[in-house]
Enzyme design. Structure first.
Site, short mmCIF file in Angstrom:
data_model
loop_
_atom_site.label_atom_id
_atom_site.label_comp_id
_atom_site.label_asym_id
_atom_site.label_seq_id
_atom_site.Cartn_x
_atom_site.Cartn_y
_atom_site.Cartn_z
N TYR A 57 0.85 -1.19 0.00
CA TYR A 57 0.00 0.00 0.00
C TYR A 57 0.88 1.24 0.00
CZ TYR A 57 -3.75 -3.24 1.44
OH TYR A 57 -4.65 -4.28 1.53
N HIS A 124 -0.17 -11.97 0.81
CA HIS A 124 -1.19 -11.14 0.16
C HIS A 124 -1.91 -11.88 -0.97
CE1 HIS A 124 -1.93 -6.53 -0.19
NE2 HIS A 124 -3.03 -7.18 -0.43
N SER A 203 -12.89 -5.05 1.78
CA SER A 203 -13.94 -4.33 1.02
C SER A 203 -15.33 -4.72 1.53
CB SER A 203 -13.80 -4.59 -0.48
OG SER A 203 -12.53 -4.19 -0.95
N PRO A 204 -15.54 -4.66 2.85
CA PRO A 204 -16.82 -5.12 3.41
C PRO A 204 -18.00 -4.22 3.07
CG PRO A 204 -15.52 -4.03 5.11
CD PRO A 204 -14.63 -4.13 3.89
N GLY A 206 -18.38 -3.13 0.10
CA GLY A 206 -18.46 -3.22 -1.36
C GLY A 206 -17.75 -2.04 -2.01
N GLY A 208 -17.36 0.84 -0.84
CA GLY A 208 -18.16 2.04 -0.63
C GLY A 208 -19.57 1.95 -1.18
N PHE A 210 -22.17 -0.01 -0.81
CA PHE A 210 -23.32 -0.25 0.06
C PHE A 210 -23.56 0.85 1.09
CE2 PHE A 210 -22.93 -4.45 -1.78
CZ PHE A 210 -24.26 -4.66 -2.13
N1 LIG Z 1 -6.19 -8.38 1.10
C1 LIG Z 1 -6.46 -7.66 0.04
O1 LIG Z 1 -6.11 -8.03 -1.07
C2 LIG Z 1 -7.21 -6.37 0.21
C3 LIG Z 1 -7.81 -5.76 -0.91
C4 LIG Z 1 -8.51 -4.56 -0.71
C5 LIG Z 1 -8.61 -4.01 0.55
N2 LIG Z 1 -7.99 -4.63 1.62
C6 LIG Z 1 -8.09 -4.06 2.99
O2 LIG Z 1 -9.46 -3.91 3.34
C7 LIG Z 1 -9.71 -2.58 3.74
C8 LIG Z 1 -11.13 -2.18 3.39
O3 LIG Z 1 -11.44 -2.40 2.02
P1 LIG Z 1 -11.71 -1.21 0.96
O4 LIG Z 1 -11.16 0.06 1.49
O5 LIG Z 1 -11.25 -1.70 -0.36
O6 LIG Z 1 -13.31 -1.16 0.85
P2 LIG Z 1 -14.51 -0.73 1.80
O7 LIG Z 1 -14.07 -0.65 3.19
O8 LIG Z 1 -15.62 -1.64 1.42
O9 LIG Z 1 -14.88 0.71 1.23
C9 LIG Z 1 -14.01 1.80 1.26
C10 LIG Z 1 -14.69 2.95 0.51
O10 LIG Z 1 -15.91 3.28 1.17
C11 LIG Z 1 -15.86 4.64 1.61
N3 LIG Z 1 -16.51 4.64 2.94
C12 LIG Z 1 -16.08 4.02 4.07
N4 LIG Z 1 -16.95 4.20 5.08
C13 LIG Z 1 -17.95 4.95 4.58
C14 LIG Z 1 -19.16 5.47 5.12
N5 LIG Z 1 -19.50 5.22 6.38
N6 LIG Z 1 -19.96 6.22 4.31
C15 LIG Z 1 -19.63 6.45 3.03
N7 LIG Z 1 -18.51 5.98 2.46
C16 LIG Z 1 -17.68 5.24 3.22
C17 LIG Z 1 -14.41 5.03 1.61
O11 LIG Z 1 -14.24 6.40 1.33
P3 LIG Z 1 -13.54 7.42 2.36
O12 LIG Z 1 -12.18 6.87 2.66
O13 LIG Z 1 -13.48 8.70 1.60
O14 LIG Z 1 -14.42 7.44 3.56
C18 LIG Z 1 -13.87 4.21 0.44
O15 LIG Z 1 -14.18 4.85 -0.78
C19 LIG Z 1 -8.63 -1.77 3.02
O16 LIG Z 1 -8.40 -0.53 3.65
C20 LIG Z 1 -7.43 -2.69 3.10
O17 LIG Z 1 -6.79 -2.54 4.36
C21 LIG Z 1 -7.32 -5.80 1.45
#
Ligand SMILES: NC(=O)c1ccc[n+]([C@@H]2O[C@H](COP(=O)([O-])OP(=O)(O)OC[C@H]3O[C@@H](n4cnc5c(N)ncnc54)[C@H](OP(=O)(O)O)[C@@H]3O)[C@@H](O)[C@H]2O)c1
Length: 328
Positions: A57, A124, A203-204, A206, A208, A210
């Site tokens: 990252y 990873h 990405s719980p 989705g 962003g 959901f």
């Molecule tokens: N192992 C892997 O291969 C892998 C892959 C992807 C991700 N990850 C890990 O999983 C974590 C979470 O996944 P993710 O960031 O991809 O997806 P996510 O948590 O499903 O969604 C993140 C997105 O949602 C927005 N968001 C978050 N909370 C919100 C809320 N309450 N209201 C409105 N928008 C909201 C964020 O924007 P803002 O930041 O602007 O709030 C961002 O655009 C990552 O940070 C990373 O550490 C791991």
């Protein structure tokens, strides 16, 4: 916030914080570095004890950020990071999970994280060129030396998880899982239940979607991974919006937000599931943490499962290149 227990007795807050978006993936960061440190420290104040980062990252800068933010409270938190990409000139150009590389990454991650032990060290992506037994053995040696406490895998197939676990006990598997990404349900979650391994949905929300805040038509900005993901293509996104609308209606009836319903649905799956939503905004951190109070009834869970089954999901969760790296 209450805690949950992953495999091998690793206790963490029921909801963690994903750090990736603070350094990459969702376009320009609305805040500066100090603000991000403030968000991470505010998470600790709210009882969040589980923080997710990775060497790749940034690369590197996210680990540095997380390390600096958590240094003053290091003994109160669990830091998870990941190895396994071959990073050249600031870009990942393929995979590299050779034991020598795992050791090199561990040493460098320890320095960036300002700590003397990595609580949870995930591979990873599974590297087809390195037997998983060798990967498990290499992490096991780091555990014996005290440099790592727990071993994890990300997006691994059930058969791979079993082989790894036979060499060194796996604490957690981290893979994409949410209302519209159900891949782990077929084989991975049953294997984890059998083996006593925890599950960390990434990405719980989705990515962003959901939360109901993703515009159905507007193009994503530069540096936003969603611009290259089939299910976010304009037509698919418009079709998939029906799912979000349903979640939004249920949320209104339950006095919650749609994002909280999406997280509560994950928490309802198994007691050893710990989602790690990512956000760069304090108010959203509070909202996401509040999902632990939005308990869903069995009927609510069935209703959500039913609507996803009825409406289906348009478009894959990754493009072809990234699909090639998962489920091995
Ligand atoms: N192992 C892997 O291969 C892998 C892959 C992807 C991700 N990850 C890990 O999983 C974590 C979470 O996944 P993710 O960031 O991809 O997806 P996510 O948590 O499903 O969604 C993140 C997105 O949602 C927005 N968001 C978050 N909370 C919100 C809320 N309450 N209201 C409105 N928008 C909201 C964020 O924007 P803002 O930041 O602007 O709030 C961002 O655009 C990552 O940070 C990373 O550490 C791991």
């Amino acid at each position: 916030m209450h805690t949950r227990t992953l495999g091998q007795g690793l206790e963490v807050s029921a909801i963690g914080l994903g750090g990736m978006g603070m350094s990459q993936g969702y376009g320009p960061n609305p805040g500066d570095r100090d603000e991000m440190i403030g968000v991470i420290r505010a998470a600790v104040d709210r009882g969040i004890t589980f923080f997710d980062t990775a060497e790749v990252y940034g690369p590197y800068v996210n680990e540095e950020l997380v390390g600096e933010a958590l240094e003053p409270v290091r003994d109160q938190v669990v830091i998870a990071t990941k190895f396994g990409w071959d990073i050249q000139g600031g870009k990942s150009v393929g995979l590299d999970s050779r034991p020598s590389q795992i050791r090199r990454v561990a040493e460098a991650s320890l320095r960036r994280l300002r700590t003397d032990t990595i609580d949870l060290f995930y591979q990873h992506r599974v590297d087809p060129d390195v037997p998983i037994e060798d990967v498990a053995g290499a992490v096991g040696e780091l555990v014996q030396e005290g440099k790592v406490r727990h071993f994890g895998l990300s997006e691994a197939a059930a058969a791979t998880i079993r082989k790894a676990h036979a060499v060194f006990p796996v604490t957690a598997v981290q893979s994409e899982y949410s209302l519209w990404t159900r891949d782990p349900e077929a084989e991975v979650l049953p294997a984890l239940a059998e083996l006593g391994i925890g599950f960390v949905p990434f990405s719980p929300l989705g990515k962003g979607f959901f939360t109901g805040t993703v515009d159905t038509a507007a193009p994503f900005g530069a540096g936003d991974v969603r611009s290259g993901i089939p299910r976010f293509e304009a037509e698919n996104r418009a079709a998939n919006q029906a799912l979000v609308d349903h979640v939004t209606q249920l949320a209104a009836a339950r006095g919650a937000t749609p994002g909280q319903i999406a997280l509560a649905w994950l928490l309802a799956q198994h007691p050893w599931v710990v989602p790690i939503p990512g956000t760069r905004r304090l108010e959203r951190l509070d909202e996401n943490a509040g999902a632990t109070g939005a308990a869903l009834s069995a009927d609510d869970v069935a209703d959500l499962d039913g609507i996803v089954a009825r409406l289906g999901v348009r478009g894959d969760r990754y493009n072809e290149v990234h699909m090639g790296y998962v489920g091995r």
